[in-house]
Design an enzyme around this catalytic site. Structure first.
Site, short mmCIF file in Angstrom:
data_model
loop_
_atom_site.label_atom_id
_atom_site.label_comp_id
_atom_site.label_asym_id
_atom_site.label_seq_id
_atom_site.Cartn_x
_atom_site.Cartn_y
_atom_site.Cartn_z
N GLY A 1 37.23 41.33 45.18
CA GLY A 1 38.91 42.25 44.07
C GLY A 1 38.40 41.42 42.84
O GLY A 1 38.60 40.76 42.83
N ARG B 1 30.89 44.18 45.19
CA ARG B 1 30.83 43.30 46.43
C ARG B 1 29.14 44.06 46.85
O ARG B 1 28.49 44.75 46.58
CB ARG B 1 30.49 43.45 48.14
CG ARG B 1 32.73 43.82 47.20
CD ARG B 1 33.48 43.13 48.75
NE ARG B 1 35.20 43.57 48.50
CZ ARG B 1 36.02 42.45 48.32
NH1 ARG B 1 35.62 41.30 48.23
NH2 ARG B 1 37.41 43.22 47.86
N ASP C 1 36.88 33.37 46.58
CA ASP C 1 35.79 32.39 46.94
C ASP C 1 34.27 32.53 46.98
O ASP C 1 33.72 32.41 46.91
CB ASP C 1 36.29 31.50 48.31
CG ASP C 1 37.00 32.41 49.29
OD1 ASP C 1 36.72 33.56 49.34
OD2 ASP C 1 37.00 31.83 50.28
N THR D 1 41.94 36.53 41.47
CA THR D 1 42.36 37.06 42.47
C THR D 1 43.48 37.77 42.46
O THR D 1 44.26 36.21 42.52
CB THR D 1 41.80 36.88 43.92
OG1 THR D 1 42.47 36.63 44.84
CG2 THR D 1 41.60 34.93 43.70
N ASP E 1 45.18 36.91 45.29
CA ASP E 1 45.31 36.37 46.08
C ASP E 1 46.20 35.39 45.97
O ASP E 1 46.96 34.67 47.41
CB ASP E 1 45.07 36.66 47.57
CG ASP E 1 44.40 37.60 47.83
OD1 ASP E 1 45.43 38.14 47.74
OD2 ASP E 1 43.45 38.64 48.67
N ASP F 1 44.86 32.28 46.81
CA ASP F 1 44.63 32.05 47.81
C ASP F 1 42.93 31.28 47.32
O ASP F 1 42.27 30.62 48.79
CB ASP F 1 43.65 32.50 48.53
CG ASP F 1 42.77 34.01 48.35
OD1 ASP F 1 42.77 33.54 47.16
OD2 ASP F 1 42.49 34.56 49.47
N ARG G 1 45.79 39.02 53.29
CA ARG G 1 45.10 38.59 54.56
C ARG G 1 45.66 37.32 55.40
O ARG G 1 45.92 37.27 56.13
CB ARG G 1 43.28 39.18 54.69
CG ARG G 1 43.70 40.82 54.28
CD ARG G 1 42.47 41.08 55.13
NE ARG G 1 41.33 40.54 54.24
CZ ARG G 1 40.72 40.93 53.14
NH1 ARG G 1 41.16 42.90 53.05
NH2 ARG G 1 40.05 40.96 51.87
P1 ADP Z 1 35.63 37.55 46.80
O1 ADP Z 1 35.16 36.65 45.52
O2 ADP Z 1 37.12 37.68 46.29
O3 ADP Z 1 36.47 36.24 47.48
P2 ADP Z 1 34.11 38.72 48.22
O4 ADP Z 1 34.26 37.62 49.39
O5 ADP Z 1 33.93 40.01 48.18
O6 ADP Z 1 34.88 38.56 47.42
O7 ADP Z 1 32.69 37.91 47.71
C1 ADP Z 1 32.11 38.50 46.27
C2 ADP Z 1 30.13 39.15 46.35
O8 ADP Z 1 30.04 37.50 45.70
C3 ADP Z 1 29.70 39.12 47.59
O9 ADP Z 1 29.87 40.32 47.44
C4 ADP Z 1 28.53 38.26 47.47
O10 ADP Z 1 27.41 39.79 46.69
C5 ADP Z 1 29.19 37.25 46.45
N1 ADP Z 1 29.02 36.20 47.79
C6 ADP Z 1 29.85 36.05 48.81
N2 ADP Z 1 29.21 35.22 50.01
C7 ADP Z 1 28.72 34.58 49.47
C8 ADP Z 1 27.51 33.55 49.75
N3 ADP Z 1 27.63 33.04 50.89
N4 ADP Z 1 26.44 33.21 48.93
C9 ADP Z 1 25.94 33.52 48.47
N5 ADP Z 1 27.03 34.57 47.29
C10 ADP Z 1 28.06 35.08 47.84
#
Ligand code: ADP
Length: 319
Positions: A11, A72, A103, A125, A127, A129, A171
């Site tokens: 995000g 994403r 994260d 982010t 959030d 968080d 969330r």
């Molecule tokens: P945020 O970084 O805001 O928490 P997401 O959880 O959607 O957002 O994660 C962003 C991107 O990071 C995902 O679309 C994916 O490409 C990558 N990602 C998330 N989890 C993993 C993972 N376990 N291993 C490798 N890449 C990941």
């Protein structure tokens, strides 16, 4: 370390651009080449990588969103996707990467570090968080957006002597609701970290009314329930008719506050220093007003803890 990459992922958050600027300028200051990886891990897999010079990050410190765009990318969670990313980085001669995101993005950074490309995570982010840092880039701006909205809603709430419910993002994390509730003078705050007590909340509304309060404002984090669900619940239990405002995506945009710009500049610059020290698998954070770097896996285990003293204080101040 001769060439580093920078990407924004997950995000978007206001201040990400200021962090990108800091990474690029600090990198160049230390004689590094810097490349922008567009559209997060999706762009990495697809090789959307361009050199970034001093001028390319001019005039962005004040802009919301992210110049590098975000995405994403479920494919990057797979070993095949990660292998494609590594291949692109090797092709470009990129020796280290700064990943600005949440994260989920940190997990991607960890995967790259394990494959031999040191990566450093910068918390971006709204959030707030991410475990291991007191604050994330974007939180302060989002908070100020929420406050501005509450102040406006309060005018109508007062004029019509109504109870308003304001649903804010969050969330799993209630920081935005908590800080907004305290600084917006809300009567009640509902956050995922604290069990809510509807009878107690209704009692507070009644008591406020009895002592002449002209309005009530309830802040609910989306992770607890939606504003509309809460309105229905209140109506069922008391017959009180409320109005609901769902702030939605306006909370994610806008020009970053001075605080977020400073945080982003500090974090981006520190991330480059960490890479120059040859360290990967690290995350940058702020603890007790000091910029720190720590093992990125610390950000996965626990959860960022809401400061529940703010919750208690808010209750004391809104009697
Ligand atoms: P945020 O970084 O805001 O928490 P997401 O959880 O959607 O957002 O994660 C962003 C991107 O990071 C995902 O679309 C994916 O490409 C990558 N990602 C998330 N989890 C993993 C993972 N376990 N291993 C490798 N890449 C990941």
């Amino acid at each position: 370390m001769k060439k580093i990459g920078v990407l924004t992922s997950g995000g978007d958050a206001p201040g990400m651009n200021a962090a990108v600027r800091a990474v690029v300028r600090k990198g160049i200051y230390h004689g590094l080449e810097v490349a922008g990886i567009y559209n997060g891990y999706q762009g990495l897999i697809e090789g959307r990588i361009e050199p970034l010079g001093l001028g390319d990050v001019g005039d962005i410190i004040q802009r919301g969103g992210t110049k590098l765009h975000s995405a994403r990318c479920p494919e990057f969670i797979t070993p095949e996707g990660q292998a494609k990313g590594i291949e692109q980085l090797k092709k470009e001669g990129i020796d280290g990467v700064v990943v600005i995101g949440g994260d989920g993005s940190y997990r991607g950074a960890m995967a790259l570090s394990k494959h031999g490309i040191p990566c450093v995570g910068v918390p971006g982010t709204i959030d707030n968080d991410i475990p291991g840092t007191d604050f994330t880039i974007g939180f302060d701006t989002a908070l100020n957006t929420v406050i501005e909205a509450i102040d406006k809603i309060r005018d109508t709430a007062t004029s019509h002597e109504r109870t308003f419910i304001v649903e804010v993002m969050g969330r799993d994390a209630g920081d935005l609701a908590l800080w907004a509730g305290l600084s917006g003078g809300a009567e009640t705050i509902l956050i995922p970290e604290e069990a809510y007590d509807i009878p107690e909340m209704l009692d507070r509304l009644d008591k406020g009314k009895a002592r002449g309060k002209k309005h009530s404002i309830i802040i609910v984090a989306e992770g607890v329930m939606s504003g509309n669900e809460l309105a229905q619940l209140i109506e069922q239990e008391t017959g009180i008719d409320t109005r609901v405002s769902v702030l939605g995506h306006i909370q994610r945009g806008g020009s970053p506050t001075a605080r977020d710009r400073v945080l982003a500049s500090l974090f981006g610059a520190r991330a480059v220093e960490v890479l120059l020290e040859g360290k990967g698998g690290r995350a940058i954070g702020m603890r007790n007003n000091q910029v720190v770097d720590y093992d990125v896996t610390e950000a996965f285990g626990g959860s960022h803890e809401a400061d529940l003293s703010l919750y208690t204080l808010s209750k004391e101040l809104s009697i």
